[in-house]
Design an enzyme around this catalytic site. Structure first.
Site, PDB file in Angstrom:
ATOM      1  N   ARG A  53       0.839  -1.211   0.000  1.00  0.00           N
ATOM      2  CA  ARG A  53       0.000   0.000   0.000  1.00  0.00           C
ATOM      3  C   ARG A  53       0.869   1.255   0.000  1.00  0.00           C
ATOM      4  NH1 ARG A  53      -1.882   1.750   4.503  1.00  0.00           N
ATOM      5  NH2 ARG A  53      -2.219  -0.294   5.436  1.00  0.00           N
ATOM      6  N   TYR A 106     -16.159  17.777 -15.230  1.00  0.00           N
ATOM      7  CA  TYR A 106     -16.605  16.387 -15.355  1.00  0.00           C
ATOM      8  C   TYR A 106     -17.572  16.074 -14.201  1.00  0.00           C
ATOM      9  CZ  TYR A 106     -16.513  11.409 -14.539  1.00  0.00           C
ATOM     10  OH  TYR A 106     -16.899  10.119 -14.290  1.00  0.00           O
ATOM     11  N   ASP A 177      -7.122  19.252 -14.625  1.00  0.00           N
ATOM     12  CA  ASP A 177      -7.449  17.921 -15.133  1.00  0.00           C
ATOM     13  C   ASP A 177      -7.073  17.893 -16.613  1.00  0.00           C
ATOM     14  OD1 ASP A 177      -8.717  15.663 -16.214  1.00  0.00           O
ATOM     15  OD2 ASP A 177     -10.323  15.709 -14.732  1.00  0.00           O
TER      16      ASP A 177
HETATM   17  C1  LIG Z   1     -12.127  14.646 -17.382  1.00  0.00           C
HETATM   18  C2  LIG Z   1     -12.293  13.485 -16.451  1.00  0.00           C
HETATM   19  N1  LIG Z   1     -11.725  13.526 -15.230  1.00  0.00           N
HETATM   20  C3  LIG Z   1     -11.853  12.504 -14.349  1.00  0.00           C
HETATM   21  C4  LIG Z   1     -12.586  11.384 -14.666  1.00  0.00           C
HETATM   22  C5  LIG Z   1     -12.729  10.266 -13.659  1.00  0.00           C
HETATM   23  O1  LIG Z   1     -11.942   9.188 -14.051  1.00  0.00           O
HETATM   24  P1  LIG Z   1     -12.252   7.645 -13.724  1.00  0.00           P
HETATM   25  O2  LIG Z   1     -13.486   7.269 -14.475  1.00  0.00           O
HETATM   26  O3  LIG Z   1     -11.015   6.959 -14.173  1.00  0.00           O
HETATM   27  O4  LIG Z   1     -12.464   7.531 -12.252  1.00  0.00           O
HETATM   28  C6  LIG Z   1     -13.193  11.284 -15.917  1.00  0.00           C
HETATM   29  C7  LIG Z   1     -13.992  10.095 -16.277  1.00  0.00           C
HETATM   30  O5  LIG Z   1     -14.712  10.096 -17.260  1.00  0.00           O
HETATM   31  C8  LIG Z   1     -13.036  12.356 -16.840  1.00  0.00           C
HETATM   32  O6  LIG Z   1     -13.589  12.343 -18.060  1.00  0.00           O
END
Ligand SMILES: Cc1ncc(COP(=O)(O)O)c(C=O)c1O
Length: 379
Positions: A53, A106, A177
């Site tokens: 971990r 998102y 992101d």
């Molecule tokens: C822009 C963005 N950030 C974060 C995520 C979350 O990722 P995960 O589905 O791998 O948890 C997504 C998932 O679609 C995403 O499109």
């Protein structure tokens, strides 16, 4: 093997980074270490493995590769999913502190931020980062600003240099992101961001067969906080997932080049197709984000969003597709389509009739034939 004489291109880096030292008889690829614990009896030396971990040799090559691709001096940190990575970064906000998150982030990101705010964990200021003046005002006193660009699924391109500068003036950390652009198209740390987050589930792994998240931190103190927190919360990835993601990374440049070229052609054809209210693709000269995208991105990406005349027509379009699979998610070798508002958690700013297309690496003519016949069927 000798170190390269000059900085290598990102398309070379995705192939070359994260490999074992090329000593005699060494494996070319890192092996998968399936072990929950590591042998040892004394007080652990710094960096010594103890328990899986805390660290796992199969995480390291992926974390080193993605950290280097994002231009960080330190390796990234991998997580059990993109959302685990998002959650880890939100956890950096002090209890009772303020975090600014775009309402059109998102849906998982804004959903988690709202949930934590409702629980009293922090104060959430929802922002519209396309409105720079309003965003500047909203940043006062914020501990963290979340940015996503281009956004999922509206494909808005944010003015990252201006927003990052505004956050700097407000003394806020900035997390970006970078899932849609990948480090091959945009490197937010070079623009002054403190943290980059990826759903590596998407373009980085690239084959729709793994869930994984990554965070890259610009400085050692932030990385160390995240590392300790990951160890204690336990949102760690499995070794096989990291191995798969690194294997996917090897072809990221090829996949993205191909998908992006196809997306550009399809977006152009869609922009004159009958029955559509709007085509969103930053590469279209008519797109509101085009100038920013040209300035900020090394490529316009493989995501297109189209708006049909109604939600019913959008559903009919998705159902009529044959080659393109109706499914959520994106960034894989296979093209996918989804009417995003079918998900109750999708932000209301996303039109009911919007279909998000994730363009894969199939032949452009086959994809266009499928889209064209589905548009005729829907209209
Ligand atoms: C822009 C963005 N950030 C974060 C995520 C979350 O990722 P995960 O589905 O791998 O948890 C997504 C998932 O679609 C995403 O499109």
């Amino acid at each position: 093997m000798h170190e390269p004489q000059q900085p290598i291109h990102p398309s070379t880096a995705v192939v070359a980074l994260g490999r074992p030292d090329p000593t005699e008889d060494a494996p070319l690829n890192p092996p998968i270490t399936l072990s929950s614990t590591f042998v040892g009896a004394g007080a652990p030396e710094p960096g010594q493995r103890m328990y899986a971990r805390m660290s796992n040799p199969t995480w390291d090559p992926l974390e080193e590769a993605v950290g280097a691709l994002e231009g960080a001096e330190l390796p990234g940190l991998s997580y059990a999913s993109g959302m685990a990575a998002v959650a880890a970064v939100l956890e950096l906000v002090p209890v009772g502190g303020t975090v600014a998150v775009p309402s059109t982030s998102y849906n998982g990101t804004i959903g988690l931020a709202r949930r934590l705010a409702q629980a009293g964990r922090f104060v959430l200021r929802e922002i519209d980062p396309t409105d720079l003046d309003a965003t500047r005002m909203a940043l006062s006193g914020a501990a963290l600003v979340w940015l996503e660009s281009p956004t999922n699924p509206l494909l808005e391109v944010l003015d990252l240099p201006a927003l990052i500068a505004a956050a700097g003036e407000a003394g806020a950390l900035v997390a970006v992101d970078n899932t849609f652009s990948t480090p091959l198209r945009q490197r937010p740390l070079a623009l002054g961001a403190d943290l980059v987050v990826h759903s590596a589930t998407k373009f980085i792994a690239g084959h729709s067969d793994v869930l994984l998240g990554l965070v890259v931190a610009a400085d050692a103190e932030l990385r160390s906080r995240l590392h300790t927190d990951r160890t204690l919360r336990g949102a760690i990835p499995g070794p096989f997932e990291c191995w798969l993601a690194l294997r996917g990374l090897r072809t990221l440049a090829l996949r993205l080049d191909r998908a992006e070229e196809t997306a550009g052609v399809l977006a152009g054809r869609l922009s004159t197709a009958p029955g559509l209210r709007r085509v969103r693709y930053p590469g279209l000269p008519t797109d509101p984000g085009h100038e920013l995208a040209r300035a900020q991105l090394a490529g316009f990406g493989a995501m297109i969003s189209i708006e049909l005349a109604s939600a019913e027509r959008a559903d009919a379009f998705v159902h009529a597709l044959g080659l393109i699979t109706p499914a959520t998610s994106l960034g894989g070798v296979e093209s996918l389509a989804e009417r995003r508002r079918r998900q109750p958690s999708e932000p209301v700013q996303v039109p009911e009739s919007l279909v998000r297309l994730s363009i894969g690496i199939e032949h452009v003519d086959d994809l266009w034939a499928d889209i064209a016949q589905a548009l005729s069927a829907a209209n």
